[in-house]
Design a protein around this motif. Structure first.
Motif, PDB file in Angstrom:
ATOM      1  N   VAL A  38      -9.561  -3.393   1.899  1.00  0.00           N
ATOM      2  CA  VAL A  38     -10.886  -2.887   2.265  1.00  0.00           C
ATOM      3  C   VAL A  38     -11.926  -3.893   1.789  1.00  0.00           C
ATOM      4  CG1 VAL A  38     -10.318  -0.429   2.286  1.00  0.00           C
ATOM      5  CG2 VAL A  38     -10.964  -1.535   0.134  1.00  0.00           C
ATOM      6  N   GLU A  39     -13.082  -3.837   2.366  1.00  0.00           N
ATOM      7  CA  GLU A  39     -14.171  -4.683   1.904  1.00  0.00           C
ATOM      8  C   GLU A  39     -14.721  -4.111   0.600  1.00  0.00           C
ATOM      9  OE1 GLU A  39     -16.974  -4.951   5.066  1.00  0.00           O
ATOM     10  OE2 GLU A  39     -15.713  -6.279   6.287  1.00  0.00           O
ATOM     11  N   LYS A  98     -13.211   3.694  12.135  1.00  0.00           N
ATOM     12  CA  LYS A  98     -12.797   4.550  11.030  1.00  0.00           C
ATOM     13  C   LYS A  98     -11.493   5.262  11.376  1.00  0.00           C
ATOM     14  CE  LYS A  98     -17.538   5.511   9.478  1.00  0.00           C
ATOM     15  NZ  LYS A  98     -18.537   6.572   9.226  1.00  0.00           N
ATOM     16  N   TYR A 144      -4.091   8.488   4.880  1.00  0.00           N
ATOM     17  CA  TYR A 144      -4.875   7.381   5.441  1.00  0.00           C
ATOM     18  C   TYR A 144      -4.262   7.059   6.804  1.00  0.00           C
ATOM     19  CZ  TYR A 144      -6.822   2.797   6.383  1.00  0.00           C
ATOM     20  OH  TYR A 144      -7.471   1.748   6.995  1.00  0.00           O
ATOM     21  N   LEU A 162      -2.731  -3.864   3.653  1.00  0.00           N
ATOM     22  CA  LEU A 162      -4.033  -3.301   3.996  1.00  0.00           C
ATOM     23  C   LEU A 162      -5.018  -3.561   2.865  1.00  0.00           C
ATOM     24  CD1 LEU A 162      -2.979   0.163   5.483  1.00  0.00           C
ATOM     25  CD2 LEU A 162      -4.015  -1.740   6.743  1.00  0.00           C
ATOM     26  N   LEU A 206      -5.663   0.597  -1.532  1.00  0.00           N
ATOM     27  CA  LEU A 206      -6.138  -0.441  -0.623  1.00  0.00           C
ATOM     28  C   LEU A 206      -7.196  -1.241  -1.382  1.00  0.00           C
ATOM     29  CD1 LEU A 206      -4.952   1.811   1.279  1.00  0.00           C
ATOM     30  CD2 LEU A 206      -6.569   1.003   2.996  1.00  0.00           C
ATOM     31  N   TYR A 246     -12.053   7.096   6.655  1.00  0.00           N
ATOM     32  CA  TYR A 246     -11.961   5.864   5.865  1.00  0.00           C
ATOM     33  C   TYR A 246     -12.157   4.646   6.768  1.00  0.00           C
ATOM     34  CZ  TYR A 246      -9.922   8.896   2.289  1.00  0.00           C
ATOM     35  OH  TYR A 246      -9.710   9.887   1.372  1.00  0.00           O
ATOM     36  N   PRO A 247     -12.469   3.486   6.173  1.00  0.00           N
ATOM     37  CA  PRO A 247     -12.556   2.269   6.984  1.00  0.00           C
ATOM     38  C   PRO A 247     -11.245   2.019   7.725  1.00  0.00           C
ATOM     39  CG  PRO A 247     -13.431   1.875   4.779  1.00  0.00           C
ATOM     40  CD  PRO A 247     -12.804   3.234   4.748  1.00  0.00           C
ATOM     41  N   SER A 291      -9.767  -4.489  -2.469  1.00  0.00           N
ATOM     42  CA  SER A 291     -10.523  -5.571  -1.852  1.00  0.00           C
ATOM     43  C   SER A 291      -9.726  -6.851  -2.022  1.00  0.00           C
ATOM     44  CB  SER A 291     -11.893  -5.715  -2.518  1.00  0.00           C
ATOM     45  OG  SER A 291     -11.741  -6.174  -3.863  1.00  0.00           O
ATOM     46  N   SER A 312     -11.006  -0.727  -5.314  1.00  0.00           N
ATOM     47  CA  SER A 312      -9.799  -0.362  -4.581  1.00  0.00           C
ATOM     48  C   SER A 312      -9.969   1.061  -4.071  1.00  0.00           C
ATOM     49  CB  SER A 312      -8.558  -0.467  -5.484  1.00  0.00           C
ATOM     50  OG  SER A 312      -7.400  -0.088  -4.792  1.00  0.00           O
ATOM     51  N   LEU A 313      -9.586   1.288  -2.828  1.00  0.00           N
ATOM     52  CA  LEU A 313      -9.666   2.620  -2.233  1.00  0.00           C
ATOM     53  C   LEU A 313      -8.352   3.349  -2.447  1.00  0.00           C
ATOM     54  CD1 LEU A 313     -10.866   4.824  -0.337  1.00  0.00           C
ATOM     55  CD2 LEU A 313      -9.906   3.505   1.578  1.00  0.00           C
ATOM     56  N   TYR A 324       0.822  -1.220   0.000  1.00  0.00           N
ATOM     57  CA  TYR A 324       0.000   0.000   0.000  1.00  0.00           C
ATOM     58  C   TYR A 324       0.853   1.266   0.000  1.00  0.00           C
ATOM     59  CZ  TYR A 324       0.710  -0.815   5.037  1.00  0.00           C
ATOM     60  OH  TYR A 324       1.252  -1.089   6.267  1.00  0.00           O
TER      61      TYR A 324
END
Length: 332
Positions: A238-239, A314, A252, A236, A261, A319-320, A263, A245-246, A209
Motif C-alpha cells: 500500500v502507499e 478500491k 481483503y 501486495l 500489506l 481498502y486500496p 508500504s 502497514s495495512l 501477505y
C-alpha cells in the motif's frame, strides 16, 4: 479407480534420491515422511479424479517445449488426430480451474485466470542471470514460473505449493517432457528444514501477505539461500510512509487470509531487519482486471468481483485496490 492409482513413491522417488546424493539427507527423510502422511495417512478425496484426468491426456512421443515465451508451449512433431485432440481437451478440462499460466498444449490454449506472463515480464529484467542456478519457487501454484525459470537456463528448479490440483496441472506438462531438472513438491514453506542454505535464487511471489508473521517468512526465505544468494520477493503493498502497514479488519478483496500489506519503505525496512542487504524495489504495478479475470478455464469469481463496482480503485471492503511490488535483495 482407487487412491493406489496415484503412485507418489514413483513420482517423488527420484528427487528424494537426488536430495540424498546432494548431501541433503535430512531433507530427503523429512520429505518422505511428509509425503507418506499426505498421500497415505490423509489422502485427498479428489486424487482419483485428478489422476483420471491426467490419464486421459494422449500419450505422445517426440514432444518439444518452448519455455521462453508467454505461454508455456508444448508441440508435437506428429500432428494430433481428432481423437487425440478430444482426449487432450477432456483431460485438461478435468484439471480445471486453471489459475496460473498461460499454457499451450499442442494448439489447445489454456487462458488462465492470471496473466502470469505479465508478472514474469515485470520481474525478469532485474534478475541475476539464471543460467545454471539452483532455484526455489515458494508458493509456485501450477509451476508456470518454474517452467519460465527453466527456459532462462536454470540448472535445477524446485517449486513448493501445498495445492494438490496445482501438482496435477504441473504433471500434465512434465509428463510430456520426461527427465527435466524441475519438480513441484506439495509442501508448505514451514515444511522445509530450517537453514537449508542450498539455493542460489529463491522466489516468493504472492505469499508474504498470506503469512501471519511476515518477518518469520523473510527469515525462512533467507535460510534457504546460500551466502550471496538472491531473494526475489513480490507482494501486495500500500502507499504510505516507512513504518506504515495495512492490516485488514477481516477480508481483503474477499480473501480472509491477508494479514499485512506494508508500504514499500516498510517492506525494505523488514528486509534490512531480517538481515538482507541491497534490497531495492524494482517494480510497483496495480493489478487490473486485464491481468486477473475469469476465463473459460477458470469460471469462478475473479478480481472484477472483488473490487468496488462503483470505484474499482478500491476493494469491496473499501481498502486500496491491489498494488504489487517486486523487491530484490541478497543474503550476505
Amino acid at each position: 479407480m482407487t487412491m493406489a492409482d496415484f503412485d507418489w513413491k514413483a513420482r517423488f522417488g527420484p528427487i528424494i534420491d537426488e536430495l540424498e546424493k546432494d548431501g541433503l539427507e535430512h531433507w530427503a527423510t523429512q520429505l518422505q515422511q511428509q509425503l507418506t502422511h499426505r498421500f497415505e495417512d490423509r489422502p485427498h478425496g479428489d486424487l482419483d479424479r485428478w489422476q483420471a484426468a491426467l490419464d486421459q491426456l494422449p500419450g505422445l512421443t517426440q514432444v518439444d517445449a518452448q519455455l521462453d515465451q508467454s505461454a508455456v508451449t508444448l508441440t508435437s512433431r506428429q500432428p494430433l488426430t481428432v481423437a487425440q485432440r478430444e482426449q487432450l481437451e477432456l483431460g485438461l478440462r478435468g484439471l480445471m480451474p486453471w489459475r496460473k499460466g498461460p499454457f499451450d498444449f499442442f494448439g489447445t490454449y489454456i487462458d488462465t485466470e492470471w496473466h502470469s506472463d505479465w508478472k514474469w515480464d515485470r520481474v525478469s529484467p532485474y534478475l541475476s542471470d539464471l543460467s545454471g542456478r539452483r532455484i526455489l519457487d515458494v508458493g509456485c501454484g501450477s509451476g508456470y514460473h518454474c517452467w519460465r525459470m527453466l527456459g532462462e537456463g536454470a540448472g535445477r528448479v524446485i517449486g513448493i505449493d501445498p495445492g494438490l490440483l496445482f501438482l496435477f496441472q504441473f504433471f500434465s506438462v512434465k509428463d510430456y517432457l520426461g527427465d527435466v531438472p524441475i519438480d513441484l513438491l506439495p509442501v508448505r514453506m514451514e515444511d522445509l528444514p530450517a537453514d537449508l542454505e542450498t539455493f542460489d535464487t529463491t522466489f516468493s511471489m504472492g505469499v508474504l501477505y498470506h503469512r501471519r508473521s511476515p518477518l518469520d517468512h523473510l527469515l525462512e526465505l533467507k535460510g534457504t539461500l546460500r551466502r550471496g544468494g538472491e531473494l526475489v520477493l513480490e507482494t501486495l503493498v500500500v502507499e504510505g510512509p516507512e513504518g506504515f502497514s495495512l492490516m485488514p479488519e477481516d477480508r481483503y478483496g474477499q480473501m480472509r487470509n491477508v494479514w499485512f500489506l506494508p508500504s514499500c519503505d516498510t517492506l525494505l525496512r523488514w528486509l534490512e531487519r531480517t538481515g538482507f542487504r541491497n534490497a531495492r524495489v524494482v517494480d510497483v504495478t496495480p493489478t487490473t482486471t486485464d491481468e486477473q479475470r475469469s476465463t473459460d478455464w477458470m469460471r469462478f469469481n475473479s478480481l472484477q468481483d472483488f473490487l468496488d463496482p462503483n470505484d474499482p480503485s478500491k476493494t469491496v471492503e473499501g481498502y486500496p485496490g491491489p498494488l504489487r511490488a517486486t523487491v530484490i535483495a541478497e543474503k550476505p
